[in-house]
Motif scaffolding. Structure first.
Motif, PDB file in Angstrom:
ATOM      1  N   SER A 199       0.812  -1.215   0.000  1.00  0.00           N
ATOM      2  CA  SER A 199       0.000   0.000   0.000  1.00  0.00           C
ATOM      3  C   SER A 199       0.845   1.264   0.000  1.00  0.00           C
ATOM      4  CB  SER A 199      -0.947   0.007   1.203  1.00  0.00           C
ATOM      5  OG  SER A 199      -0.228   0.242   2.419  1.00  0.00           O
ATOM      6  N   GLN A 200       2.102   1.152   0.437  1.00  0.00           N
ATOM      7  CA  GLN A 200       3.006   2.295   0.482  1.00  0.00           C
ATOM      8  C   GLN A 200       4.037   2.283  -0.650  1.00  0.00           C
ATOM      9  OE1 GLN A 200       3.168   4.994   2.695  1.00  0.00           O
ATOM     10  NE2 GLN A 200       1.148   4.372   3.429  1.00  0.00           N
ATOM     11  N   GLY A 201       3.956   1.268  -1.532  1.00  0.00           N
ATOM     12  CA  GLY A 201       4.851   1.211  -2.679  1.00  0.00           C
ATOM     13  C   GLY A 201       6.151   0.464  -2.458  1.00  0.00           C
ATOM     14  N   PHE A 202       6.302  -0.193  -1.300  1.00  0.00           N
ATOM     15  CA  PHE A 202       7.542  -0.922  -0.997  1.00  0.00           C
ATOM     16  C   PHE A 202       7.318  -2.412  -1.269  1.00  0.00           C
ATOM     17  CE2 PHE A 202       7.855   3.025   1.298  1.00  0.00           C
ATOM     18  CZ  PHE A 202       9.188   3.382   1.183  1.00  0.00           C
ATOM     19  N   VAL A 203       7.466  -2.788  -2.528  1.00  0.00           N
ATOM     20  CA  VAL A 203       7.228  -4.158  -2.966  1.00  0.00           C
ATOM     21  C   VAL A 203       8.259  -4.477  -4.043  1.00  0.00           C
ATOM     22  CG1 VAL A 203       5.529  -3.379  -4.693  1.00  0.00           C
ATOM     23  CG2 VAL A 203       5.464  -5.742  -3.894  1.00  0.00           C
ATOM     24  N   PRO A 204       8.784  -5.700  -4.088  1.00  0.00           N
ATOM     25  CA  PRO A 204       9.763  -6.039  -5.121  1.00  0.00           C
ATOM     26  C   PRO A 204       9.243  -5.757  -6.534  1.00  0.00           C
ATOM     27  CG  PRO A 204       9.741  -7.738  -3.442  1.00  0.00           C
ATOM     28  CD  PRO A 204       8.600  -6.821  -3.127  1.00  0.00           C
ATOM     29  N   TRP A 205      10.154  -5.331  -7.383  1.00  0.00           N
ATOM     30  CA  TRP A 205       9.840  -4.934  -8.761  1.00  0.00           C
ATOM     31  C   TRP A 205       9.049  -6.007  -9.505  1.00  0.00           C
ATOM     32  CZ3 TRP A 205      12.691  -7.013 -13.157  1.00  0.00           C
ATOM     33  CH2 TRP A 205      12.434  -6.354 -14.360  1.00  0.00           C
ATOM     34  N   GLU A 206       9.493  -7.253  -9.442  1.00  0.00           N
ATOM     35  CA  GLU A 206       8.824  -8.324 -10.179  1.00  0.00           C
ATOM     36  C   GLU A 206       7.382  -8.521  -9.706  1.00  0.00           C
ATOM     37  OE1 GLU A 206      13.228  -9.535 -10.163  1.00  0.00           O
ATOM     38  OE2 GLU A 206      11.788  -8.611  -8.773  1.00  0.00           O
ATOM     39  N   LEU A 207       7.152  -8.346  -8.409  1.00  0.00           N
ATOM     40  CA  LEU A 207       5.802  -8.561  -7.890  1.00  0.00           C
ATOM     41  C   LEU A 207       4.903  -7.357  -8.140  1.00  0.00           C
ATOM     42  CD1 LEU A 207       6.596 -10.542  -4.627  1.00  0.00           C
ATOM     43  CD2 LEU A 207       5.832 -11.402  -6.850  1.00  0.00           C
ATOM     44  N   LYS A 208       5.488  -6.174  -8.232  1.00  0.00           N
ATOM     45  CA  LYS A 208       4.694  -5.019  -8.694  1.00  0.00           C
ATOM     46  C   LYS A 208       4.216  -5.273 -10.117  1.00  0.00           C
ATOM     47  CE  LYS A 208       3.517  -0.539  -8.050  1.00  0.00           C
ATOM     48  NZ  LYS A 208       2.943   0.068  -6.853  1.00  0.00           N
ATOM     49  N   ILE A 209       5.098  -5.831 -10.943  1.00  0.00           N
ATOM     50  CA  ILE A 209       4.726  -6.190 -12.316  1.00  0.00           C
ATOM     51  C   ILE A 209       3.669  -7.285 -12.305  1.00  0.00           C
ATOM     52  CG2 ILE A 209       5.564  -7.301 -14.433  1.00  0.00           C
ATOM     53  CD1 ILE A 209       8.256  -5.837 -13.914  1.00  0.00           C
ATOM     54  N   GLY A 210       3.880  -8.328 -11.488  1.00  0.00           N
ATOM     55  CA  GLY A 210       2.929  -9.436 -11.433  1.00  0.00           C
ATOM     56  C   GLY A 210       1.545  -8.989 -11.009  1.00  0.00           C
ATOM     57  N   SER A 211       1.498  -8.118 -10.013  1.00  0.00           N
ATOM     58  CA  SER A 211       0.218  -7.568  -9.577  1.00  0.00           C
ATOM     59  C   SER A 211      -0.464  -6.827 -10.713  1.00  0.00           C
ATOM     60  CB  SER A 211       0.458  -6.625  -8.385  1.00  0.00           C
ATOM     61  OG  SER A 211      -0.629  -5.760  -8.193  1.00  0.00           O
ATOM     62  N   GLY A 212       0.320  -6.044 -11.460  1.00  0.00           N
ATOM     63  CA  GLY A 212      -0.237  -5.317 -12.593  1.00  0.00           C
ATOM     64  C   GLY A 212      -0.746  -6.236 -13.686  1.00  0.00           C
ATOM     65  N   MET A 213      -0.018  -7.330 -13.932  1.00  0.00           N
ATOM     66  CA  MET A 213      -0.476  -8.310 -14.921  1.00  0.00           C
ATOM     67  C   MET A 213      -1.873  -8.822 -14.569  1.00  0.00           C
ATOM     68  SD  MET A 213       1.700  -9.071 -17.440  1.00  0.00           S
ATOM     69  CE  MET A 213       3.438  -8.912 -17.880  1.00  0.00           C
ATOM     70  N   HIS A 214      -2.086  -9.147 -13.298  1.00  0.00           N
ATOM     71  CA  HIS A 214      -3.397  -9.644 -12.880  1.00  0.00           C
ATOM     72  C   HIS A 214      -4.478  -8.597 -13.078  1.00  0.00           C
ATOM     73  CE1 HIS A 214      -2.543 -13.609 -11.282  1.00  0.00           C
ATOM     74  NE2 HIS A 214      -1.457 -13.145 -10.706  1.00  0.00           N
ATOM     75  N   ARG A 215      -4.175  -7.361 -12.739  1.00  0.00           N
ATOM     76  CA  ARG A 215      -5.183  -6.308 -12.863  1.00  0.00           C
ATOM     77  C   ARG A 215      -5.510  -6.008 -14.322  1.00  0.00           C
ATOM     78  NH1 ARG A 215      -5.920  -2.315  -8.597  1.00  0.00           N
ATOM     79  NH2 ARG A 215      -5.148  -3.102  -6.605  1.00  0.00           N
ATOM     80  N   ILE A 216      -4.546  -6.179 -15.216  1.00  0.00           N
ATOM     81  CA  ILE A 216      -4.751  -5.827 -16.629  1.00  0.00           C
ATOM     82  C   ILE A 216      -5.201  -7.030 -17.461  1.00  0.00           C
ATOM     83  CG2 ILE A 216      -3.587  -4.997 -18.716  1.00  0.00           C
ATOM     84  CD1 ILE A 216      -1.719  -3.412 -16.711  1.00  0.00           C
ATOM     85  N   PHE A 217      -4.518  -8.174 -17.282  1.00  0.00           N
ATOM     86  CA  PHE A 217      -4.788  -9.354 -18.109  1.00  0.00           C
ATOM     87  C   PHE A 217      -5.583 -10.439 -17.382  1.00  0.00           C
ATOM     88  CE2 PHE A 217      -0.906  -7.516 -19.969  1.00  0.00           C
ATOM     89  CZ  PHE A 217      -1.294  -7.404 -21.302  1.00  0.00           C
ATOM     90  N   GLN A 218      -5.872 -10.259 -16.092  1.00  0.00           N
ATOM     91  CA  GLN A 218      -6.491 -11.305 -15.274  1.00  0.00           C
ATOM     92  C   GLN A 218      -5.662 -12.591 -15.314  1.00  0.00           C
ATOM     93  OE1 GLN A 218      -8.864  -9.502 -17.588  1.00  0.00           O
ATOM     94  NE2 GLN A 218      -8.534  -8.107 -15.869  1.00  0.00           N
ATOM     95  N   ALA A 219      -4.357 -12.415 -15.396  1.00  0.00           N
ATOM     96  CA  ALA A 219      -3.420 -13.539 -15.413  1.00  0.00           C
ATOM     97  C   ALA A 219      -2.058 -13.017 -14.971  1.00  0.00           C
ATOM     98  CB  ALA A 219      -3.316 -14.149 -16.810  1.00  0.00           C
TER      99      ALA A 219
END
Length: 462
Positions: free
Chosen positions: A150-170
């Protein structure tokens, strides 16, 4: 600075922002910006007040610092019993300190919390089994990850992974079109050897709705073909959904709880749309946990259950063998010593230990248990997102040593690992430590040993 161009508090919700992150090789700019990322202390304090409830606060206050959790943690053992790797110390020095300060923390503290939360705990929940007070550091670390995200302190790859789910549902950029085309391709590829085999898409009222891991259509499409072959041999009435087919949740690893909710609701919507009798999920531990164990609560389902009964792949395999839908040719059973990797998520947290042993009784002549075993087994060393974060690769590689030792002590020539993260971790042991290990999912093993009914064989074989 308040926020960076890449490292910021907001989740990734557009393809443009996702591509910008992907273009940042190894997250160099992302992590550099993180060093100056401001903390919204007011928001953090409000989040703690709203979400840190009596259970978590009680756990933090009643810890007796007895050290009973220490030997339960594979990372403590792998790191020479470093006191700073004791689960109680790790959670008290991060979440405990954050709560005691009521969110009044600085950037250096948050970055240290990130390093501990993602490189010193896989949320395997083994420590909770040995705590005399029933304190579960794995659950609390999941909560800590959510606060950090919630504060932006998350590993780069998992920030990307989270975004993949929100955009591609995968967890990967697999569109609905990509997915359906892969199913058609795999169906066509099997026609010579398996005439009549189908991979039905969006069939309503089927007995089985099959859901899987996005890595399969992206990198291992043969896994989909193998699942189809076994359903074909077993005579199952099954289908895959065109949307809502992806069970995994890198958003869960990232602590993106809204992303988790969005992801699991796509699967539940597919269940409600197609009305299967049940759902069977692929050989993946965290996919099972995200969809079956945690998912109902993310989706706000008051009964704590998915819309239809849900099963891990090992449950379907055991049922098919038990009922004779799949029959093993006794001459093709596994001959040498074979061991089984107990996934934290469907064995320890899902209770499927005996189902796994039932399968081994059918397919292996010389099954050897690891020690410890079943729900007491150690994490593979790659769970909780650990496999995929380059920043922590060295720490992950050290963590692999405990599982490697377990495998070597069995004397087994093959490790059956029906879980994607476990499969990856065991594969990497061979590459990192240069030791010969053979490992496999269940599907290819079963295809090599099942009896194929005459009416399903190609004409020249019948």
């Amino acid at each position: 600075m308040p926020q960076g161009t890449l490292c910021k508090r907001e989740p990734v919700t557009s393809r443009e922002s996702l591509q910008a992150l992907l273009a940042d090789t190894r997250g160099r700019v992302y992590y550099k910006e993180m060093e100056d990322l401001d903390i919204d202390r007011k928001a953090l304090a409000e989040t703690l007040a709203r979400t840190c409830k009596s259970r978590t606060r009680t756990w933090l206050s009643i810890c007796a610092h007895c050290g009973m959790c220490a030997d339960s943690c594979f990372l403590y053992l792998a790191n020479g019993r470093d006191p700073k790797q004791v689960p109680a110390y790790k959670i008290q020095s991060t979440l405990g300190e954050m709560v005691r300060r009521n969110g009044n923390v600085d950037n250096a503290f948050m970055r240290r919390c990130m390093d501990v939360a993602w490189s010193q705990c896989t949320c395997c929940n083994r420590c909770g089994m040995y705590c005399p007070h029933g304190i579960d550091m794995g659950i609390m670390f999941s909560y800590l990850r959510g606060l950090l995200f919630s504060q932006g302190f998350v590993p780069w790859e998992l920030k990307i992974g989270s975004g993949m789910h929100r955009i591609f549902q995968a967890q990967m950029d697999v569109t609905e079109e990509d997915w359906v085309e892969t199913c058609v391709w795999m169906e066509e590829e099997q026609q010579d050897e398996w005439p009549g085999l189908k991979i039905p898409v969006d069939k309503e009222d089927a007995d089985i709705l099959y859901c899987l891991n996005a890595r399969e259509p992206k990198h291992y499409p043969e896994d989909i073909a193998q699942a189809a072959i076994l359903f074909h041999i077993a005579g199952e009435d099954w289908t895959v959904p065109s949307t809502g087919w992806e069970m995994t949740s890198l958003a869960m690893f990232a602590g993106d709880w809204e992303g988790c909710r969005q992801q699991v609701q796509t699967i539940y919507a597919a269940m409600e749309r197609l009305r299967p009798r049940r759902m069977v999920g692929t050989e993946c531990g965290h996919a099972y946990r995200a969809t079956v164990i945690e998912g109902p609560y993310w989706a706000g389902r008051k009964d704590g259950q998915p819309p239809v009964p849900c099963f891990h792949y090992v449950e379907w395999v055991a049922e098919a063998l038990r009922t004779g839908k799949l029959k093993i040719d006794p001459t093709k059973k596994l001959k040498g010593k074979v061991t089984y990797q107990d996934s934290c998520n469907y064995i320890r947290n899902g209770g499927l230990k005996d189902i796994a042993r039932e399968i081994m009784g059918y397919i292996a002549e010389d099954f050897v248990e690891m020690a410890p075993k079943k729900e007491h087994n150690f994490c593979c060393g790659g769970g909780g997102g650990f496999n995929g974060v380059g920043r922590y690769r060295e720490q992950r590689n050290v963590g692999l040593k405990v599982k490697l030792k377990q495998i070597q002590q069995t004397g087994a020539g093959l490790v059956v690992a029906p879980c994607h993260n476990c499969w990856d971790a065991i594969r990497d042991m061979e590459e990192v430590y240069h030791v010969p290990i053979t490992w496999s999912f269940l599907k290819p093993l079963l295809i090599d040993m099942v009896v194929v009914p005459e009416h399903l064989r190609p004409a020249e074989d019948a």
